[in-house]
Design a protein around this motif. Sequence first.
Motif, PDB file in Angstrom:
ATOM      1  N   ASP A 286       3.861  -2.819   0.372  1.00  0.00           N
ATOM      2  CA  ASP A 286       3.447  -3.811  -0.302  1.00  0.00           C
ATOM      3  C   ASP A 286       2.905  -2.900  -1.486  1.00  0.00           C
ATOM      4  O   ASP A 286       1.904  -3.268  -2.406  1.00  0.00           O
ATOM      5  CB  ASP A 286       2.178  -4.573   0.366  1.00  0.00           C
ATOM      6  CG  ASP A 286       2.475  -5.789  -0.549  1.00  0.00           C
ATOM      7  OD1 ASP A 286       3.369  -6.046  -0.422  1.00  0.00           O
ATOM      8  OD2 ASP A 286       1.051  -6.439   0.007  1.00  0.00           O
ATOM      9  N   ALA A 287       2.873  -1.178  -2.139  1.00  0.00           N
ATOM     10  CA  ALA A 287       2.010  -0.805  -2.465  1.00  0.00           C
ATOM     11  C   ALA A 287       2.536  -1.359  -4.305  1.00  0.00           C
ATOM     12  O   ALA A 287       3.598  -1.848  -4.112  1.00  0.00           O
ATOM     13  CB  ALA A 287       2.124  -0.112  -2.334  1.00  0.00           C
ATOM     14  N   LYS A 288       1.875  -1.310  -5.163  1.00  0.00           N
ATOM     15  CA  LYS A 288       2.587  -1.601  -6.950  1.00  0.00           C
ATOM     16  C   LYS A 288       2.846  -0.679  -7.354  1.00  0.00           C
ATOM     17  O   LYS A 288       2.507   0.248  -7.423  1.00  0.00           O
ATOM     18  CB  LYS A 288       1.339  -1.666  -7.513  1.00  0.00           C
ATOM     19  CG  LYS A 288       0.400  -4.012  -6.956  1.00  0.00           C
ATOM     20  CD  LYS A 288      -0.611  -3.185  -7.698  1.00  0.00           C
ATOM     21  CE  LYS A 288      -1.376  -4.971  -7.702  1.00  0.00           C
ATOM     22  NZ  LYS A 288      -1.467  -4.514  -5.914  1.00  0.00           N
ATOM     23  N   PHE A 289       4.178  -0.601  -7.305  1.00  0.00           N
ATOM     24  CA  PHE A 289       5.768   0.461  -7.891  1.00  0.00           C
ATOM     25  C   PHE A 289       5.465  -0.082  -9.441  1.00  0.00           C
ATOM     26  O   PHE A 289       5.631  -1.350  -9.672  1.00  0.00           O
ATOM     27  CB  PHE A 289       6.638  -0.037  -7.284  1.00  0.00           C
ATOM     28  CG  PHE A 289       7.037   0.921  -6.022  1.00  0.00           C
ATOM     29  CD1 PHE A 289       5.499   1.160  -5.460  1.00  0.00           C
ATOM     30  CD2 PHE A 289       7.875   0.742  -5.614  1.00  0.00           C
ATOM     31  CE1 PHE A 289       5.715   1.464  -3.791  1.00  0.00           C
ATOM     32  CE2 PHE A 289       7.457   0.883  -3.576  1.00  0.00           C
ATOM     33  CZ  PHE A 289       7.307   1.566  -3.503  1.00  0.00           C
ATOM     34  N   ILE A 301      -2.276   5.836  -3.185  1.00  0.00           N
ATOM     35  CA  ILE A 301      -3.285   5.862  -1.694  1.00  0.00           C
ATOM     36  C   ILE A 301      -4.364   6.786  -1.247  1.00  0.00           C
ATOM     37  O   ILE A 301      -3.629   7.806  -1.497  1.00  0.00           O
ATOM     38  CB  ILE A 301      -2.341   5.032  -0.276  1.00  0.00           C
ATOM     39  CG1 ILE A 301      -1.314   5.110  -0.187  1.00  0.00           C
ATOM     40  CG2 ILE A 301      -1.805   3.220  -1.210  1.00  0.00           C
ATOM     41  CD1 ILE A 301      -1.447   5.773   1.648  1.00  0.00           C
ATOM     42  N   ARG A 302      -5.160   6.840  -0.903  1.00  0.00           N
ATOM     43  CA  ARG A 302      -5.762   6.819  -0.194  1.00  0.00           C
ATOM     44  C   ARG A 302      -5.798   7.315   1.257  1.00  0.00           C
ATOM     45  O   ARG A 302      -6.103   6.564   1.612  1.00  0.00           O
ATOM     46  CB  ARG A 302      -7.044   7.565  -0.435  1.00  0.00           C
ATOM     47  CG  ARG A 302      -7.726   9.285  -0.742  1.00  0.00           C
ATOM     48  CD  ARG A 302      -9.560   9.177  -1.359  1.00  0.00           C
ATOM     49  NE  ARG A 302      -9.093   9.198  -2.865  1.00  0.00           N
ATOM     50  CZ  ARG A 302      -8.905  10.164  -3.476  1.00  0.00           C
ATOM     51  NH1 ARG A 302      -8.952  11.303  -2.565  1.00  0.00           N
ATOM     52  NH2 ARG A 302      -8.903  10.678  -4.525  1.00  0.00           N
ATOM     53  N   LEU A 303      -5.185   8.293   2.486  1.00  0.00           N
ATOM     54  CA  LEU A 303      -5.321   8.036   3.660  1.00  0.00           C
ATOM     55  C   LEU A 303      -6.796   8.854   4.311  1.00  0.00           C
ATOM     56  O   LEU A 303      -8.179   8.829   3.348  1.00  0.00           O
ATOM     57  CB  LEU A 303      -4.709   9.366   4.332  1.00  0.00           C
ATOM     58  CG  LEU A 303      -3.247   8.828   3.861  1.00  0.00           C
ATOM     59  CD1 LEU A 303      -2.316  10.344   4.208  1.00  0.00           C
ATOM     60  CD2 LEU A 303      -2.151   7.581   4.495  1.00  0.00           C
ATOM     61  N   ILE A 309      -1.976  10.274  -1.578  1.00  0.00           N
ATOM     62  CA  ILE A 309      -0.345   9.670  -1.303  1.00  0.00           C
ATOM     63  C   ILE A 309       0.502   8.708  -2.416  1.00  0.00           C
ATOM     64  O   ILE A 309      -0.159   8.258  -3.045  1.00  0.00           O
ATOM     65  CB  ILE A 309       0.283   9.054   0.654  1.00  0.00           C
ATOM     66  CG1 ILE A 309      -0.512  10.246   1.398  1.00  0.00           C
ATOM     67  CG2 ILE A 309       1.314   9.220   0.303  1.00  0.00           C
ATOM     68  CD1 ILE A 309      -0.003  11.129   1.384  1.00  0.00           C
ATOM     69  N   LYS A 310       2.246   9.687  -2.647  1.00  0.00           N
ATOM     70  CA  LYS A 310       2.972   8.543  -3.546  1.00  0.00           C
ATOM     71  C   LYS A 310       3.420   7.688  -2.445  1.00  0.00           C
ATOM     72  O   LYS A 310       4.514   8.220  -2.147  1.00  0.00           O
ATOM     73  CB  LYS A 310       3.171   8.976  -4.365  1.00  0.00           C
ATOM     74  CG  LYS A 310       2.819  10.155  -5.411  1.00  0.00           C
ATOM     75  CD  LYS A 310       3.630  11.530  -6.016  1.00  0.00           C
ATOM     76  CE  LYS A 310       3.640  12.508  -6.283  1.00  0.00           C
ATOM     77  NZ  LYS A 310       2.676  12.591  -7.442  1.00  0.00           N
ATOM     78  N   THR A 311       3.854   6.703  -2.688  1.00  0.00           N
ATOM     79  CA  THR A 311       3.951   6.172  -1.453  1.00  0.00           C
ATOM     80  C   THR A 311       5.291   5.263  -1.766  1.00  0.00           C
ATOM     81  O   THR A 311       6.366   4.783  -1.282  1.00  0.00           O
ATOM     82  CB  THR A 311       2.838   4.668  -1.181  1.00  0.00           C
ATOM     83  OG1 THR A 311       2.594   3.740  -2.662  1.00  0.00           O
ATOM     84  CG2 THR A 311       1.918   4.964  -0.148  1.00  0.00           C
ATOM     85  N   CYS A 312       5.406   5.417  -3.241  1.00  0.00           N
ATOM     86  CA  CYS A 312       7.007   4.905  -4.045  1.00  0.00           C
ATOM     87  C   CYS A 312       7.637   5.701  -2.816  1.00  0.00           C
ATOM     88  O   CYS A 312       9.386   5.936  -2.875  1.00  0.00           O
ATOM     89  CB  CYS A 312       6.892   5.028  -5.284  1.00  0.00           C
ATOM     90  SG  CYS A 312       6.516   5.806  -5.946  1.00  0.00           S
ATOM     91  N   LYS A 313       7.665   7.520  -3.175  1.00  0.00           N
ATOM     92  CA  LYS A 313       8.126   8.255  -2.594  1.00  0.00           C
ATOM     93  C   LYS A 313       8.239   9.141  -0.797  1.00  0.00           C
ATOM     94  O   LYS A 313       9.122   9.004  -0.620  1.00  0.00           O
ATOM     95  CB  LYS A 313       8.284   9.367  -3.890  1.00  0.00           C
ATOM     96  CG  LYS A 313       8.569   9.796  -4.870  1.00  0.00           C
ATOM     97  CD  LYS A 313      10.241   9.860  -4.812  1.00  0.00           C
ATOM     98  CE  LYS A 313      10.395  10.722  -5.970  1.00  0.00           C
ATOM     99  NZ  LYS A 313      11.762  11.033  -6.522  1.00  0.00           N
ATOM    100  N   GLY A 324      -7.350   3.346   8.218  1.00  0.00           N
ATOM    101  CA  GLY A 324      -8.830   4.268   7.580  1.00  0.00           C
ATOM    102  C   GLY A 324     -10.067   2.473   7.441  1.00  0.00           C
ATOM    103  O   GLY A 324     -10.279   2.443   6.595  1.00  0.00           O
ATOM    104  N   ARG A 325      -8.548   1.743   7.614  1.00  0.00           N
ATOM    105  CA  ARG A 325      -9.440  -0.369   6.540  1.00  0.00           C
ATOM    106  C   ARG A 325      -9.498  -0.996   8.065  1.00  0.00           C
ATOM    107  O   ARG A 325      -9.512  -1.910   8.041  1.00  0.00           O
ATOM    108  CB  ARG A 325      -8.030  -1.076   5.993  1.00  0.00           C
ATOM    109  CG  ARG A 325      -7.866   0.011   4.688  1.00  0.00           C
ATOM    110  CD  ARG A 325      -6.119  -0.181   4.115  1.00  0.00           C
ATOM    111  NE  ARG A 325      -5.728   0.894   3.526  1.00  0.00           N
ATOM    112  CZ  ARG A 325      -4.329   0.296   2.584  1.00  0.00           C
ATOM    113  NH1 ARG A 325      -4.194  -1.100   2.705  1.00  0.00           N
ATOM    114  NH2 ARG A 325      -3.727   1.365   2.173  1.00  0.00           N
TER     115      ARG A 325
END
Length: 328
Positions: A286-289, A301-303, A309-313, A324-325
Amino acid sequence: MLKILDCIDAGSEYCPCHLAETGECIMCSQLQGKTFCDCRSWKGVCIYQEFTNNRYQKREQRQSKLCHILHREEVSEELFILRIKTHKDMARELNVPGAYVFLRSSENADYYDTPMSVMKVDEHEGTITTALQIRGIKTKALKNLNEQIEVRGPYWNGIMGLKYIKGLRGSKVLLVARGVGQASALPVAKKLVISGNKVTVILDKGSSGIFTETYFNELGCNIVHKPLLEGKGFKIPQETLEYMKMRIQEDEIKLVFSGGSERLHEGIAEFLLSLQEKPYFTCSNDAKFCCGEGICGSCHIRLKDGSRIKTCKTQLNPFLLYEGRINL
Ligand code: FES
């Protein structure tokens, strides 16, 4: 320092990409500027060798193509479904869980590209079906399209935890899907059913209505309707949590997939982490691509350990994304 992670594009026809040229490759230590090979997740090709063989350049990257809209169906005021004619090769490559494309009107500039999950594919006809929810500027610009649309793809990182979905056989699975998140759940159900798994789906119409029930029925899934988020705090109702707990324990559920918003994923992750026997957890990404290519930074995002981390890849275990949340 860059970490060695699992890149969704590694070994594909789009690898090596822009990131190799800039010393930012997600998987190859040598293409991160190191002098030794630290390859931990072999994808069938050496990315460094591919890069040198290609004269230290990226491979040709994905381009937008103007495609015909074959059918348009209005589901609700804010959601409609498009069936789009693409190249057969493209349709075949998109016929997997987690596949998505960037869509835009040909009248708009590239920065209007907006990512949409591929809900259904007909490889024979070369068509893809996507559900579009009208939310912001980019999706409003698609609202009145009836004939043609720019399509850029294929992309595959629309789901986190793909290896669990691909590897599961002959087990029982629970899918929860809310609103437009139903679109990403459908290819997951299809893959799991083909692999001999029994699938139960909890559906919540959210703000967009139910638009996948017929398709889940065609796949032979057991469908249950329950609210998945409610109240101002968008929490999973206690009654739904108890139902899920009962199903997981009685049916020995091996995998749970969450299709929907970050709030839903956080709630499901928190619930699963509280169980003694934890099934595999997978969820829609659900990240903003914006670019989908690891360049723009919008999906970063930050772990918990502070790494970015680049979550699109990058493929990650969803528990790592949400631990973490969550207040445990
Ligand atoms: S969407 Fe641009 S870096 Fe991930």
